[in-house]
Scaffold this motif. Sequence first.
Motif, PDB file in Angstrom:
ATOM      1  N   ILE C 206      -2.292  -0.194  -4.988  1.00 45.28           N
ATOM      2  CA  ILE C 206      -2.135  -1.576  -5.112  1.00 45.28           C
ATOM      3  C   ILE C 206      -1.890  -1.419  -6.958  1.00 45.28           C
ATOM      4  O   ILE C 206      -0.850  -2.181  -7.194  1.00 45.28           O
ATOM      5  N   ILE C 209       1.760  -0.075  -7.084  1.00 47.65           N
ATOM      6  CA  ILE C 209       2.638  -1.084  -6.884  1.00 47.65           C
ATOM      7  C   ILE C 209       3.064  -2.024  -7.960  1.00 47.65           C
ATOM      8  O   ILE C 209       4.153  -2.625  -8.123  1.00 47.65           O
ATOM      9  N   ASP C 211       0.714  -4.401  -8.834  1.00 46.41           N
ATOM     10  CA  ASP C 211      -0.011  -5.487  -8.365  1.00 46.41           C
ATOM     11  C   ASP C 211      -1.181  -5.857  -8.941  1.00 46.41           C
ATOM     12  O   ASP C 211      -2.282  -5.340  -8.494  1.00 46.41           O
ATOM     13  N   GLU C 213      -3.267  -8.013 -10.086  1.00 46.28           N
ATOM     14  CA  GLU C 213      -4.265  -8.981  -9.745  1.00 46.28           C
ATOM     15  C   GLU C 213      -5.308  -8.493  -8.472  1.00 46.28           C
ATOM     16  O   GLU C 213      -6.292  -8.578  -8.346  1.00 46.28           O
ATOM     17  N   ASN C 214      -4.386  -7.803  -7.698  1.00 43.24           N
ATOM     18  CA  ASN C 214      -5.248  -7.268  -6.428  1.00 43.24           C
ATOM     19  C   ASN C 214      -5.607  -5.697  -6.762  1.00 43.24           C
ATOM     20  O   ASN C 214      -5.901  -5.167  -5.598  1.00 43.24           O
ATOM     21  N   LYS C 216      -7.908  -4.244  -8.355  1.00 45.05           N
ATOM     22  CA  LYS C 216      -9.251  -4.136  -8.274  1.00 45.05           C
ATOM     23  C   LYS C 216      -9.976  -4.302  -7.068  1.00 45.05           C
ATOM     24  O   LYS C 216     -10.014  -5.254  -6.385  1.00 45.05           O
ATOM     25  N   ILE C 217     -10.281  -3.029  -6.406  1.00 37.25           N
ATOM     26  CA  ILE C 217     -10.837  -3.265  -4.958  1.00 37.25           C
ATOM     27  C   ILE C 217     -12.413  -3.918  -5.125  1.00 37.25           C
ATOM     28  O   ILE C 217     -12.963  -3.254  -5.637  1.00 37.25           O
ATOM     29  N   SER C 218     -12.551  -4.529  -4.013  1.00 33.88           N
ATOM     30  CA  SER C 218     -13.927  -5.232  -3.892  1.00 33.88           C
ATOM     31  C   SER C 218     -14.508  -4.276  -3.693  1.00 33.88           C
ATOM     32  O   SER C 218     -14.441  -3.494  -2.597  1.00 33.88           O
TER      33      SER C 218
ATOM     34  N   TYR D  24       2.464  -6.679   2.077  1.00 32.47           N
ATOM     35  CA  TYR D  24       1.843  -5.409   1.190  1.00 32.47           C
ATOM     36  C   TYR D  24       2.191  -4.312   2.016  1.00 32.47           C
ATOM     37  O   TYR D  24       2.510  -3.222   1.217  1.00 32.47           O
ATOM     38  N   TYR D  31       7.424   1.564  -2.369  1.00 35.83           N
ATOM     39  CA  TYR D  31       6.937   2.311  -3.531  1.00 35.83           C
ATOM     40  C   TYR D  31       7.312   3.731  -2.845  1.00 35.83           C
ATOM     41  O   TYR D  31       7.539   4.629  -3.880  1.00 35.83           O
ATOM     42  N   LYS D 173      -9.636  -7.545  -0.898  1.00 35.13           N
ATOM     43  CA  LYS D 173      -8.859  -6.571  -1.387  1.00 35.13           C
ATOM     44  C   LYS D 173      -8.751  -5.248  -0.561  1.00 35.13           C
ATOM     45  O   LYS D 173      -7.696  -4.584  -0.743  1.00 35.13           O
ATOM     46  N   ASN D 174      -9.725  -4.807   0.068  1.00 29.78           N
ATOM     47  CA  ASN D 174      -9.692  -3.786   0.827  1.00 29.78           C
ATOM     48  C   ASN D 174      -8.625  -3.578   1.676  1.00 29.78           C
ATOM     49  O   ASN D 174      -8.166  -2.760   2.221  1.00 29.78           O
ATOM     50  N   LEU D 177      -5.293  -3.289   0.528  1.00 28.07           N
ATOM     51  CA  LEU D 177      -4.825  -1.853   0.069  1.00 28.07           C
ATOM     52  C   LEU D 177      -4.655  -1.067   1.475  1.00 28.07           C
ATOM     53  O   LEU D 177      -3.683  -0.269   1.655  1.00 28.07           O
TER      54      LEU D 177
END
Lengths: 218, 218, 218, 218
Positions: C206, C209, C211, C213-214, C216-218, D24, D31, D173-174, D177
């Motif tokens: 991510i 790419i 992006d 905003e997204n 940072k993986i939760s 995505y 990419y 977010k996962n 990804l």
Amino acid sequence: MEIYVLAFNGSPRKDGNTAKLLDYAIKGAKYEGARTKIIHLYDYNIKPCTGCLCEDIMKCKYPCTVEDDDMKQIYDEIIKAHAIIIATPIYWYNVSGPTKNLIDRMTVFENMIYTDGKCPTEGKVAGVIAAGNDSGCIAVISNLYATLNSMGFAIPPWALAYKNTMRLIEEEKNRILDAANVGRAVTTMAKLLKNGPDYWFDSKLITKIGDKENAKIS
Amino acid sequence: MEIYVLAFNGSPRKDGNTAKLLDYAIKGAKYEGARTKIIHLYDYNIKPCTGCLCEDIMKCKYPCTVEDDDMKQIYDEIIKAHAIIIATPIYWYNVSGPTKNLIDRMTVFENMIYTDGKCPTEGKVAGVIAAGNDSGCIAVISNLYATLNSMGFAIPPWALAYKNTMRLIEEEKNRILDAANVGRAVTTMAKLLKNGPDYWFDSKLITKIGDKENAKIS
Amino acid sequence: MEIYVLAFNGSPRKDGNTAKLLDYAIKGAKYEGARTKIIHLYDYNIKPCTGCLCEDIMKCKYPCTVEDDDMKQIYDEIIKAHAIIIATPIYWYNVSGPTKNLIDRMTVFENMIYTDGKCPTEGKVAGVIAAGNDSGCIAVISNLYATLNSMGFAIPPWALAYKNTMRLIEEEKNRILDAANVGRAVTTMAKLLKNGPDYWFDSKLITKIGDKENAKIS
Amino acid sequence: MEIYVLAFNGSPRKDGNTAKLLDYAIKGAKYEGARTKIIHLYDYNIKPCTGCLCEDIMKCKYPCTVEDDDMKQIYDEIIKAHAIIIATPIYWYNVSGPTKNLIDRMTVFENMIYTDGKCPTEGKVAGVIAAGNDSGCIAVISNLYATLNSMGFAIPPWALAYKNTMRLIEEEKNRILDAANVGRAVTTMAKLLKNGPDYWFDSKLITKIGDKENAKIS
């Protein structure tokens, strides 16, 4: 007459999400007046099915050719039960290994259609619980529904409950409600089925319908 | 009171294996005294579900926001039916497209739990037939069982019949017998469920159990 | 470099239909130059998964917290293999119990994404064989495909073979051909994947790419 | 050579969760240098499969006996594509109706093994996305994996992404990804498979193996 609901916990943990949801199902069953029992499968030695019916279909019947394990007492409880609830953790979109061994060993009942003309699980009732932190619950439930129904179990409305998120089960009140209703539904259905037919599968039905050509089963 | 069994043929062919097995299910239902009707789905214009409940869960209810197709008359038959039988050809280990559209559009009934507090299909009975020349029958049946049960349908013992070989259905006498028994079983179950509870899913059950902490549903 | 194809026989019988189809897969693999090995799961003591990752995700990694069984040597073979073939009898529309234990215990590899940042089975290749006398083959294969792919295995075209009729496997020449091609396909794919990327799952994708905003993986 | 990744959105909504995850995947494919195209299935008129191969297996081949709809242009895109991604909302633990019609109509390609000795989709690559607010994602993905693989598609490692909670996709977010990696993986695999064999299924393999007895396919 009292309804006996037999519940299986297929999880290694007795206080995990599977067990917790199953406890609510038990409460729902008790609320409807059922006598209940929980069998923690990981406490039992259940050897895998050896598929002996492939070689001789007449060998596969209760109490099974596999010896020296704890399945006999489980068989005897199933025979006594009016309804069962199978609760399993979701391992790879599927039941746990010990739950699978239970299912496979229950073949003895289904196969008695061939050996004895009657399947002891016919007309009993079943519900299913699947607990995990993510996906796969419906894959588990779908498999168990098709399996249990093919063993002669009836499935009452909304006989399923699951957990499929990372949230604590305590935060998932709708899932708890679903689980309690599984216990209620199987008990309610078991009461109704006491007035059911002597047999659900009629092997003479084609003859009775008057279809002489197809009456002779291959 | 007479039982009404509504049967769906999800195959484009009215004399194919799916239809032939379904005819035997109809015979089994009639043998038990049911009134029956077959709906050939390919004769109807059933538009796909537009998933409007994702945006507003209160919009999805009978008779559906999708207009100008034939689903309204099918909905009305389902409402009248005590039992349904869904027969589908096996297309890629799954139901046919028109059968899928039927299923998806039946969401209006299930979703009325949320819009009206009661699902019209709750406590009805369902059976399933899947016909193909090879594999996939259980994948189809498993999916339909989980789906129909989640819509509130009860599933009687051995409510499934299928064809999964290249052989002619006329040579598969056991499959014919299975199909006739599907019709018999759904009719028999529908009779028993007339004495069933007012509702199968009890949204107050946690309170009734006395579990104050979890009684408030999220 | 030589390709190593590791095959599992999940059937209790070493000369049954499962084993016979697997033998053809082995022949297909050897035809493509692979080194092969068959592990008969019923000869091994494979204890069930204890789901310890539910309590501590960092505990679940090779070589597993379960001790005193034969899984360690199986793990070591899997690590060495470029491709695996899982062959199972169809027990209740599903794998056999010992096959299920194998699958569940393979969680240690998948979970190393979390413990070690890399899954040892990533980029390996898998094929599947399911043998029974009736239905359920696709249900088994579908479950194994989703499972193995979620463990990082690639699945080459037509990596499936099955038997789903009462006929002798010797009469099912198309099934034999399918099985041989499973062995050929996994070997061929394993050769191609040697030139594959260092990792198939890019945890930084991510960000790459663009992006932000997204990213940072939760 | 440029890789062409063709993506299908099986949702009625072009900005819903299915579409967002698919976007995505497209980003992940781009990419890796792929050319991409999204086909929103609800914008196309895709009639259901009429199962004509049941009557005459030689009739089922590209461009299909069904006329006067938009499938021809979709077929032509599939033929040109090196990889496809099927993204579907989860409707009753299954694909949406239009997605099902797409799948069923793709039978023309698979069946060309019989009509032309070669399946045009053989050796292409596939990934899958399933989006819903609750359960059923793996049931969908499992069915699509078995289906697409049976049509000759290869499945790269971790070719799946899904959404199965009520949370906003932006909070997951996962999952984002995962979806991006689906696009990356199918593109990466498609590059590798350019060096693949002329055919993945070898109809002469039993003869080549030297198994004279079984070489003659029934």
